[in-house]
Design an enzyme around this catalytic site. Sequence first.
Site, PDB file in Angstrom:
ATOM      1  N   GLU A 216     -13.154 -43.412  52.837  1.00 50.41           N
ATOM      2  CA  GLU A 216     -13.477 -42.482  51.995  1.00 50.41           C
ATOM      3  C   GLU A 216     -13.610 -41.288  52.181  1.00 50.41           C
ATOM      4  OE1 GLU A 216     -17.038 -44.115  50.084  1.00 50.41           O
ATOM      5  OE2 GLU A 216     -16.539 -46.326  50.189  1.00 50.41           O
TER       6      GLU A 216
ATOM      7  N   ASP B 219     -13.581 -37.422  53.134  1.00 49.33           N
ATOM      8  CA  ASP B 219     -13.771 -36.075  52.502  1.00 49.33           C
ATOM      9  C   ASP B 219     -14.375 -35.223  53.316  1.00 49.33           C
ATOM     10  OD1 ASP B 219     -16.239 -37.122  51.452  1.00 49.33           O
ATOM     11  OD2 ASP B 219     -15.813 -37.137  49.473  1.00 49.33           O
TER      12      ASP B 219
ATOM     13  N   HIS C  29     -17.567 -39.688  54.901  1.00 53.83           N
ATOM     14  CA  HIS C  29     -17.826 -38.475  54.112  1.00 53.83           C
ATOM     15  C   HIS C  29     -18.526 -37.466  55.077  1.00 53.83           C
ATOM     16  CE1 HIS C  29     -16.967 -40.436  50.436  1.00 53.83           C
ATOM     17  NE2 HIS C  29     -17.642 -41.491  50.758  1.00 53.83           N
TER      18      HIS C  29
ATOM     19  N   GLU D 216     -22.518 -50.538  52.540  1.00 56.56           N
ATOM     20  CA  GLU D 216     -23.702 -49.870  53.053  1.00 56.56           C
ATOM     21  C   GLU D 216     -25.023 -50.702  53.228  1.00 56.56           C
ATOM     22  OE1 GLU D 216     -24.047 -46.611  50.109  1.00 56.56           O
ATOM     23  OE2 GLU D 216     -22.087 -45.732  50.553  1.00 56.56           O
TER      24      GLU D 216
ATOM     25  N   ASN E  75     -18.333 -51.956  55.277  1.00 56.66           N
ATOM     26  CA  ASN E  75     -17.997 -50.624  55.009  1.00 56.66           C
ATOM     27  C   ASN E  75     -19.514 -49.781  54.994  1.00 56.66           C
ATOM     28  OD1 ASN E  75     -16.127 -48.537  54.137  1.00 56.66           O
ATOM     29  ND2 ASN E  75     -17.056 -48.636  52.224  1.00 56.66           N
TER      30      ASN E  75
END
Length: 315
Positions: free
Chosen positions: A235, A237, A206, A128, A170
């Site tokens: 990651e 979701d 995300h 990030e 990432n």
Amino acid sequence: EQTLQSLAAAAGRYFGSATDNPELTDTAYTAVLGGGEFGQTTPGNAMKWDSTEPSQNSFSYTKGDAVIAFAQAHGMKVRGHTLLWHNQLPGWVAQLPAAQVQAAMENHITNVATHFKGKVFAWDVVNEPFNDDGTYRSTSPFYTAMGIDYIADAFRTARAADPDAKLYINDYNTDGQGAKADAMYNLVKTLKSQGVPIDGVGFQGHLAIQYGFPTNMQANLQRFADLGVDVAITELDVRMVLPRDATKDATQATYYSNVVKACLAVTRCVGITIWDYTDKYSWIPGVFSGEGAALPWDENLQKKTSLYGTIVTAL
Ligand code: XIL
């Protein structure tokens, strides 16, 4: 037996789930995590700086080792997450004089990557680095002390400690084309041109149904791959404003399907990791108030058969 992992493997990919240490005592949970659906795991917290170096030069690997042990016992490979992030940093890092930050950063990366050498196949070296508008995060003490050079230095330090691990950068909200993805693209292009040892780009995935599906996700992944790096969905979701209903579930299933299809359409997309597999242990409700139901298994560890079936079909 057909599983998410067996289907992904048939396409030359992995399908994984993140996990965290407290959940590993839940035997109904671990039965599914290690039961064949997942060929890969990522520790949700165990390898972050506040876990691995809570006070300066005092390293703790108990939690990370526990995740590695579970993964090895169940034939799952592990993505290391993460060597450098502005969150979940112990207070002592933020209090360092600027002149000491680089040495502390290199010491951290060297120790952690050396400890897990041979046990993780990949590392999120830098997590990030960007704000949503594509500017660099000035809240990162590494950026504050070193400017953008911290990124190249982190990758070189990680490569020296573990030459065999695939080294990733990432981020989130880079899944689709836009200012933040453009910033990441330009950074990776620059790093490659400078010979910095970067092997991959992680797209966190995300997603939230109320914000729409990322713009041109497949083309976005492809342009990164065309720079000569692997890409991965790290990651995934797909959250919604609660409560669930049939319409939201259907939209969510489409999002999952579209992510899987985007990855499979890009040769260098190596795998997909969901950010845990069950709503019982999802991070979403704790961070996004009133949202949740983001994962393919519900809070009672029951498979959502429609969503699961959609993912199977996409794989
Ligand atoms: C989350 C964990 O899942 C939570 O348990 C923790 O409280 C906060 O961090 N992006 C990342 C992950 O890279 O490390 C974050 O994980 C979720 C967002």
